[in-house]
Design a protein around this motif. Structure first.
Motif, PDB file in Angstrom:
ATOM      1  N   TYR A  58     -28.122  -8.730   0.237  1.00 58.29           N
ATOM      2  CA  TYR A  58     -29.194  -8.564   1.210  1.00 58.29           C
ATOM      3  C   TYR A  58     -30.570  -8.940   0.674  1.00 58.29           C
ATOM      4  CZ  TYR A  58     -25.811  -6.296   4.232  1.00 58.29           C
ATOM      5  OH  TYR A  58     -24.725  -6.056   5.033  1.00 58.29           O
ATOM      6  N   GLY A  59     -30.621  -9.453  -0.556  1.00 56.89           N
ATOM      7  CA  GLY A  59     -31.863  -9.978  -1.119  1.00 56.89           C
ATOM      8  C   GLY A  59     -33.003  -8.981  -1.186  1.00 56.89           C
ATOM      9  N   SER A  60     -34.092  -9.286  -0.470  1.00 58.55           N
ATOM     10  CA  SER A  60     -35.301  -8.462  -0.553  1.00 58.55           C
ATOM     11  C   SER A  60     -35.081  -7.053  -0.002  1.00 58.55           C
ATOM     12  CB  SER A  60     -36.469  -9.140   0.155  1.00 58.55           C
ATOM     13  OG  SER A  60     -36.172  -9.373   1.506  1.00 58.55           O
ATOM     14  N   LEU A  61     -34.145  -6.882   0.924  1.00 57.91           N
ATOM     15  CA  LEU A  61     -33.844  -5.537   1.426  1.00 57.91           C
ATOM     16  C   LEU A  61     -33.244  -4.689   0.304  1.00 57.91           C
ATOM     17  CD1 LEU A  61     -33.736  -3.450   3.680  1.00 57.91           C
ATOM     18  CD2 LEU A  61     -31.559  -4.476   4.419  1.00 57.91           C
ATOM     19  N   HIS A  62     -32.365  -5.285  -0.491  1.00 57.83           N
ATOM     20  CA  HIS A  62     -31.806  -4.565  -1.641  1.00 57.83           C
ATOM     21  C   HIS A  62     -32.912  -4.187  -2.625  1.00 57.83           C
ATOM     22  CE1 HIS A  62     -29.158  -3.249  -4.815  1.00 57.83           C
ATOM     23  NE2 HIS A  62     -29.842  -4.037  -5.643  1.00 57.83           N
ATOM     24  N   PHE A  63     -33.800  -5.128  -2.892  1.00 65.74           N
ATOM     25  CA  PHE A  63     -34.916  -4.845  -3.796  1.00 65.74           C
ATOM     26  C   PHE A  63     -35.739  -3.667  -3.272  1.00 65.74           C
ATOM     27  CE2 PHE A  63     -39.374  -5.408  -5.002  1.00 65.74           C
ATOM     28  CZ  PHE A  63     -39.256  -5.349  -6.389  1.00 65.74           C
ATOM     29  N   LEU A  64     -36.040  -3.673  -1.974  1.00 68.47           N
ATOM     30  CA  LEU A  64     -36.842  -2.608  -1.366  1.00 68.47           C
ATOM     31  C   LEU A  64     -36.163  -1.243  -1.496  1.00 68.47           C
ATOM     32  CD1 LEU A  64     -39.264  -1.633   0.342  1.00 68.47           C
ATOM     33  CD2 LEU A  64     -37.912  -2.208   2.372  1.00 68.47           C
ATOM     34  N   VAL A  65     -34.880  -1.157  -1.162  1.00 69.47           N
ATOM     35  CA  VAL A  65     -34.210   0.148  -1.233  1.00 69.47           C
ATOM     36  C   VAL A  65     -34.034   0.588  -2.686  1.00 69.47           C
ATOM     37  CG1 VAL A  65     -33.125  -0.022   1.039  1.00 69.47           C
ATOM     38  CG2 VAL A  65     -31.852  -0.797  -0.976  1.00 69.47           C
ATOM     39  N   SER A  66     -33.913  -0.364  -3.606  1.00 70.36           N
ATOM     40  CA  SER A  66     -33.831  -0.007  -5.029  1.00 70.36           C
ATOM     41  C   SER A  66     -35.153   0.588  -5.515  1.00 70.36           C
ATOM     42  CB  SER A  66     -33.475  -1.235  -5.866  1.00 70.36           C
ATOM     43  OG  SER A  66     -32.190  -1.692  -5.563  1.00 70.36           O
ATOM     44  N   VAL A  67     -36.249  -0.046  -5.124  1.00 71.79           N
ATOM     45  CA  VAL A  67     -37.570   0.490  -5.478  1.00 71.79           C
ATOM     46  C   VAL A  67     -37.753   1.875  -4.860  1.00 71.79           C
ATOM     47  CG1 VAL A  67     -40.069   0.174  -5.155  1.00 71.79           C
ATOM     48  CG2 VAL A  67     -38.646  -1.757  -5.873  1.00 71.79           C
ATOM     49  N   MET A  68     -37.327   2.027  -3.611  1.00 68.91           N
ATOM     50  CA  MET A  68     -37.414   3.343  -2.956  1.00 68.91           C
ATOM     51  C   MET A  68     -36.605   4.387  -3.719  1.00 68.91           C
ATOM     52  SD  MET A  68     -37.153   2.101   1.036  1.00 68.91           S
ATOM     53  CE  MET A  68     -36.539   3.672   1.586  1.00 68.91           C
ATOM     54  N   PHE A  69     -35.412   4.015  -4.193  1.00 67.19           N
ATOM     55  CA  PHE A  69     -34.578   4.947  -4.953  1.00 67.19           C
ATOM     56  C   PHE A  69     -35.276   5.387  -6.236  1.00 67.19           C
ATOM     57  CE2 PHE A  69     -31.628   5.384  -8.562  1.00 67.19           C
ATOM     58  CZ  PHE A  69     -31.076   6.612  -8.231  1.00 67.19           C
ATOM     59  N   PHE A  70     -35.747   4.425  -7.026  1.00 66.34           N
ATOM     60  CA  PHE A  70     -36.362   4.796  -8.301  1.00 66.34           C
ATOM     61  C   PHE A  70     -37.690   5.529  -8.108  1.00 66.34           C
ATOM     62  CE2 PHE A  70     -33.282   1.650  -9.810  1.00 66.34           C
ATOM     63  CZ  PHE A  70     -32.670   2.421 -10.785  1.00 66.34           C
ATOM     64  N   ALA A  71     -38.422   5.208  -7.053  1.00 67.10           N
ATOM     65  CA  ALA A  71     -39.643   5.953  -6.744  1.00 67.10           C
ATOM     66  C   ALA A  71     -39.293   7.390  -6.346  1.00 67.10           C
ATOM     67  CB  ALA A  71     -40.417   5.262  -5.628  1.00 67.10           C
ATOM     68  N   ALA A  72     -38.278   7.549  -5.504  1.00 70.01           N
ATOM     69  CA  ALA A  72     -37.849   8.898  -5.099  1.00 70.01           C
ATOM     70  C   ALA A  72     -37.354   9.688  -6.302  1.00 70.01           C
ATOM     71  CB  ALA A  72     -36.761   8.812  -4.027  1.00 70.01           C
ATOM     72  N   LEU A  73     -36.654   9.018  -7.204  1.00 72.47           N
ATOM     73  CA  LEU A  73     -36.160   9.678  -8.411  1.00 72.47           C
ATOM     74  C   LEU A  73     -37.330  10.196  -9.249  1.00 72.47           C
ATOM     75  CD1 LEU A  73     -33.374  10.204  -9.717  1.00 72.47           C
ATOM     76  CD2 LEU A  73     -33.728   8.102 -11.018  1.00 72.47           C
ATOM     77  N   GLY A  74     -38.345   9.364  -9.426  1.00 77.60           N
ATOM     78  CA  GLY A  74     -39.527   9.795 -10.173  1.00 77.60           C
ATOM     79  C   GLY A  74     -40.275  10.906  -9.465  1.00 77.60           C
ATOM     80  N   PHE A  75     -40.402  10.786  -8.151  1.00 79.54           N
ATOM     81  CA  PHE A  75     -41.099  11.820  -7.392  1.00 79.54           C
ATOM     82  C   PHE A  75     -40.334  13.135  -7.421  1.00 79.54           C
ATOM     83  CE2 PHE A  75     -42.591  13.842  -3.379  1.00 79.54           C
ATOM     84  CZ  PHE A  75     -43.916  14.018  -3.767  1.00 79.54           C
ATOM     85  N   SER A  76     -38.998  13.073  -7.461  1.00 76.92           N
ATOM     86  CA  SER A  76     -38.214  14.315  -7.544  1.00 76.92           C
ATOM     87  C   SER A  76     -38.473  15.013  -8.874  1.00 76.92           C
ATOM     88  CB  SER A  76     -36.719  14.048  -7.349  1.00 76.92           C
ATOM     89  OG  SER A  76     -36.167  13.354  -8.448  1.00 76.92           O
ATOM     90  N   SER A  77     -38.604  14.239  -9.950  1.00 75.00           N
ATOM     91  CA  SER A  77     -38.920  14.830 -11.254  1.00 75.00           C
ATOM     92  C   SER A  77     -40.302  15.474 -11.235  1.00 75.00           C
ATOM     93  CB  SER A  77     -38.848  13.771 -12.355  1.00 75.00           C
ATOM     94  OG  SER A  77     -37.532  13.316 -12.536  1.00 75.00           O
ATOM     95  N   LEU A  78     -41.269  14.782 -10.637  1.00 72.57           N
ATOM     96  CA  LEU A  78     -42.621  15.334 -10.528  1.00 72.57           C
ATOM     97  C   LEU A  78     -42.623  16.608  -9.688  1.00 72.57           C
ATOM     98  CD1 LEU A  78     -45.679  15.134 -10.986  1.00 72.57           C
ATOM     99  CD2 LEU A  78     -45.777  13.663  -8.949  1.00 72.57           C
ATOM    100  N   SER A  79     -41.940  16.565  -8.568  1.00 67.86           N
ATOM    101  CA  SER A  79     -41.879  17.726  -7.680  1.00 67.86           C
ATOM    102  C   SER A  79     -41.258  18.934  -8.380  1.00 67.86           C
ATOM    103  CB  SER A  79     -41.073  17.369  -6.422  1.00 67.86           C
ATOM    104  OG  SER A  79     -40.927  18.485  -5.590  1.00 67.86           O
ATOM    105  N   TYR A  80     -40.153  18.709  -9.074  1.00 69.18           N
ATOM    106  CA  TYR A  80     -39.481  19.812  -9.773  1.00 69.18           C
ATOM    107  C   TYR A  80     -40.343  20.329 -10.927  1.00 69.18           C
ATOM    108  CZ  TYR A  80     -35.552  22.575 -11.520  1.00 69.18           C
ATOM    109  OH  TYR A  80     -34.732  23.614 -11.914  1.00 69.18           O
TER     110      TYR A  80
END
Length: 191
Positions: free
Chosen positions: A109-131
């Protein structure tokens, strides 16, 4: 009986990351072409040949592992983890959902895959910050720092490696506090 079920649901916080590690490791072992120096983990999930890249024969295995891990993480987040860290549980649901999106919208899916991957790693980092904030967790803060530094060092091209390296470092760093939270819930320890 409800407390016993709640306690057992805490094990989902251990099972989810272990499922991901198992399926990713199995995919790597079954893919002699995979190189930590050249590849992204998502290369293992490529479901079709496009843009000169070959289809990964382990794509169903790899993507199923990500989907299952995401599902188990969501279950953990909305059950026992919610009582442990209410605000972070919402962010952890986002982590599970975006991981499922990474598996669903693979590299084909090209750029869509890139976008959801960035969203995943951003959410992962934000979950660490939140916790780190919600539970005053030094481990979660350390996971955030390790994850961010791994991406910065990769982005600055300080070492030569494939993007799979910061993907793995940042994910494994976050997994440490997730699994520890599950153990704390299971053994009824707070904090």
């Amino acid at each position: 009986m409800g407390a016993l079920n709640q306690r057992n649901r805490a094990l989902l916080g251990i099972l989810a990351p272990l499922v991901a590690v198992f399926f990713i490791a199995a995919s790597i072992v079954l893919s002699p072409w995979f190189s930590w120096g050249n590849n992204a983990l998502s290369d293992l999930g490529r479901s079709a040949a496009t843009d000169g890249a070959s289809k990964s024969e382990v794509a169903p295995l790899f993507n199923f592992g990500l989907l299952l891990c995401g599902f188990l993480m969501i279950l953990y987040s909305v059950t026992s983890f919610r009582k442990h860290a209410r605000y972070t549980s919402y962010v952890l649901v986002t982590v599970g959902l975006t991981l499922q999106l990474v598996a669903t919208f693979d590299e084909v899916y090209g750029s869509l895959h890139f976008l959801v991957s960035v969203m995943f790693f951003a959410a992962l980092g934000f979950s660490s910050l939140s916790y780190a904030i919600e539970k005053r967790s030094v481990l979660a803060f350390a996971a955030l720092v390790v994850g961010v530094v791994s991406w910065i060092v990769y982005g600055l091209d300080i070492y030569s490696a494939g993007i799979a390296v910061p993907e793995t470092i940042s994910s494994m760093a976050a997994v440490t506090w997730v699994m520890l939270s599950a153990l704390r819930i299971y053994f009824h320890k707070t904090g």
